[in-house]
Design a protein around this motif. Structure first.
Motif, short mmCIF file in Angstrom:
data_model
loop_
_atom_site.label_atom_id
_atom_site.label_comp_id
_atom_site.label_asym_id
_atom_site.label_seq_id
_atom_site.Cartn_x
_atom_site.Cartn_y
_atom_site.Cartn_z
N PHE A 74 0.89 -1.08 0.46
CA PHE A 74 0.13 0.06 0.25
C PHE A 74 0.71 1.45 -0.12
O PHE A 74 0.37 1.89 -0.86
CB PHE A 74 -0.99 0.32 1.27
N LEU A 75 1.56 1.12 0.69
CA LEU A 75 3.01 2.43 0.88
C LEU A 75 3.39 2.61 -0.58
O LEU A 75 3.67 3.81 -0.92
CB LEU A 75 4.06 2.35 2.32
N ASN A 76 3.94 1.38 -1.14
CA ASN A 76 4.50 1.70 -2.18
C ASN A 76 3.29 2.24 -3.13
O ASN A 76 4.04 3.00 -4.36
CB ASN A 76 4.90 0.39 -3.16
N THR A 77 2.10 1.46 -3.60
CA THR A 77 1.22 2.52 -3.86
C THR A 77 0.84 3.84 -4.21
O THR A 77 0.42 4.79 -4.85
CB THR A 77 -0.30 1.79 -3.61
N VAL A 78 0.87 4.49 -2.58
CA VAL A 78 1.30 5.99 -2.29
C VAL A 78 1.62 6.53 -3.33
O VAL A 78 1.68 7.92 -3.54
CB VAL A 78 0.92 6.24 -0.41
N LYS A 79 3.26 6.19 -2.28
CA LYS A 79 4.56 6.69 -3.57
C LYS A 79 4.49 6.98 -5.21
O LYS A 79 4.20 8.05 -5.34
CB LYS A 79 5.38 5.89 -2.87
N HIS A 80 3.78 6.28 -5.94
CA HIS A 80 3.27 6.03 -7.18
C HIS A 80 2.29 6.73 -7.33
O HIS A 80 2.49 7.44 -8.09
CB HIS A 80 2.67 4.81 -7.60
N GLN A 81 1.13 6.97 -6.41
CA GLN A 81 0.17 8.09 -6.69
C GLN A 81 0.63 9.17 -6.52
O GLN A 81 0.36 10.01 -7.44
CB GLN A 81 -1.35 8.18 -5.89
N LYS A 82 1.99 9.61 -5.98
CA LYS A 82 2.31 10.78 -5.50
C LYS A 82 2.83 11.32 -6.98
O LYS A 82 2.91 12.50 -7.47
CB LYS A 82 3.79 10.99 -4.09
N VAL A 83 3.71 10.59 -7.77
CA VAL A 83 4.28 10.74 -8.93
C VAL A 83 3.65 10.40 -9.74
O VAL A 83 3.46 11.56 -10.92
CB VAL A 83 4.99 9.37 -9.43
N LEU A 85 0.32 12.27 -9.79
CA LEU A 85 -0.06 13.53 -9.51
C LEU A 85 0.82 14.34 -9.17
O LEU A 85 0.32 15.41 -10.31
CB LEU A 85 -0.17 13.68 -7.46
N ARG A 86 2.10 14.28 -9.72
CA ARG A 86 3.07 15.25 -10.09
C ARG A 86 3.33 15.69 -11.53
O ARG A 86 3.09 16.49 -11.62
CB ARG A 86 4.55 14.72 -9.33
N TYR A 87 2.96 14.45 -11.87
CA TYR A 87 2.64 14.14 -13.68
C TYR A 87 1.79 15.15 -13.83
O TYR A 87 1.00 16.18 -14.98
CB TYR A 87 2.84 13.27 -14.38
N ALA A 88 0.33 15.01 -13.34
CA ALA A 88 -0.98 15.32 -13.49
C ALA A 88 -1.21 16.89 -13.15
O ALA A 88 -1.83 17.84 -14.43
CB ALA A 88 -2.12 14.85 -12.49
N LYS A 89 -0.31 17.40 -12.45
CA LYS A 89 -0.47 18.78 -12.47
C LYS A 89 0.09 19.27 -13.84
O LYS A 89 0.35 20.86 -13.72
CB LYS A 89 0.58 19.47 -10.77
N ASP A 90 1.60 18.41 -13.98
CA ASP A 90 2.39 19.59 -14.61
C ASP A 90 0.62 19.26 -16.78
O ASP A 90 1.67 20.29 -16.86
CB ASP A 90 3.75 18.35 -15.35
N ALA A 91 0.81 18.15 -16.74
CA ALA A 91 0.40 17.91 -17.78
C ALA A 91 -1.43 18.77 -17.67
O ALA A 91 -1.88 19.42 -16.82
CB ALA A 91 -0.48 16.58 -17.63
N PRO A 92 -1.81 19.33 -18.62
CA PRO A 92 -2.68 19.61 -18.94
C PRO A 92 -4.69 19.72 -18.60
O PRO A 92 -4.30 17.85 -18.73
CB PRO A 92 -3.79 20.14 -20.18
N ASN A 93 -5.16 19.09 -17.15
CA ASN A 93 -6.40 19.03 -16.46
C ASN A 93 -7.17 18.74 -17.53
O ASN A 93 -7.97 19.38 -17.44
CB ASN A 93 -6.19 19.55 -15.12
N ILE A 112 -5.35 12.64 -0.64
CA ILE A 112 -3.48 11.61 -0.39
C ILE A 112 -2.74 12.27 0.99
O ILE A 112 -2.82 12.07 1.48
CB ILE A 112 -3.11 12.71 -1.90
N LYS A 113 -3.77 13.53 1.01
CA LYS A 113 -3.13 14.05 2.24
C LYS A 113 -4.03 13.10 3.48
O LYS A 113 -3.15 12.65 4.77
CB LYS A 113 -3.90 15.34 2.78
N LEU A 114 -5.10 12.54 3.55
CA LEU A 114 -5.67 11.55 4.67
C LEU A 114 -4.79 10.39 4.50
O LEU A 114 -4.18 10.07 5.14
CB LEU A 114 -7.05 11.50 4.38
N THR A 115 -4.37 10.23 2.89
CA THR A 115 -3.98 8.69 3.05
C THR A 115 -2.20 8.95 3.62
O THR A 115 -1.95 7.99 4.49
CB THR A 115 -3.61 8.26 1.88
N ASN A 116 -2.14 10.00 3.69
CA ASN A 116 0.27 9.80 3.87
C ASN A 116 -0.79 10.34 5.45
O ASN A 116 0.17 10.11 6.39
CB ASN A 116 0.03 11.85 3.47
N ALA A 117 -1.44 11.04 5.70
CA ALA A 117 -1.50 11.70 7.38
C ALA A 117 -1.89 9.99 8.62
O ALA A 117 -1.11 9.61 9.13
CB ALA A 117 -2.35 12.09 7.52
#
Length: 171
Positions: A74-83, A85-93, A112-117
């Motif tokens: 699960f923690l590995n999945t969260v790390k992947h989701q961060k990547v 999300l970072r890409y989504a911010k750079d790409a047109p939404n 993500i904030k809840l999951t990370n918390a």
């Protein structure tokens, strides 16, 4: 000890272990990620990992290994989701669901904030928090399950709630 390790490699013992623990493992994974399909993937990956390493795992510790594997996956999945999300911010939404992009981004950021918390809690706090708030177990039941006092459960839960409250605004 090699008897205990090889026991897990016997198909009937592994099947019994699987059938006994698949539902609680799936519940644990679901409450970690909040998605049925992702939870199922985490559980299947964890059981596959156990089967692949059956000769190395002590049968008396395999349940702990299962839940630790699910948590790590699960923690590995969260790390992947961060990547992602970072890409989504750079790409047109693109607004696929006819919702404002701001709303979708805020919703994703909150998730993500809840999951990370929850992930930032210590193992013992996270365990007590999930057992109480997600599994619906009472403090007394948790104390018996973990072989600790009810006061210890209360203290861990209090600490978990303080951390979550400080990390997540507007809850």
């Amino acid at each position: 000890m090699s008897d205990k390790k090889s026991k897990l490699c016997q198909e009937n013992h592994f099947r019994d272990f699987y059938l006994t623990h698949v539902q609680s493992a799936n519940n644990f994974a679901y409450y970690k990620c909040g998605d049925d399909q992702t939870a199922l993937d985490l559980v299947q990956d964890a059981f596959a990992k156990i089967w692949e390493n059956c000769s190395k795992i002590d049968f008396s510790k395999v349940k702990t290994y299962l839940f630790t594997s699910i948590n790590n996956l699960f923690l590995n999945t969260v790390k992947h989701q961060k990547v992602v999300l970072r890409y989504a911010k750079d790409a047109p939404n693109l607004d696929i669901h006819n919702q404002s992009p701001d709303y979708l981004l805020e919703e994703e950021e909150f998730r993500i904030k809840l999951t990370n918390a929850i992930a930032s809690l210590s193992d013992v706090q996270r365990e007590v928090f999930l057992l109480n708030r997600i599994e619906g177990k009472k403090y007394r039941e948790i104390a018996e399950l973990l072989d600790i006092s009810q006061k210890t459960v209360e203290k861990r839960m209090s600490g978990a709630l303080q951390i979550l409250k400080s990390q997540i605004e507007n809850i």
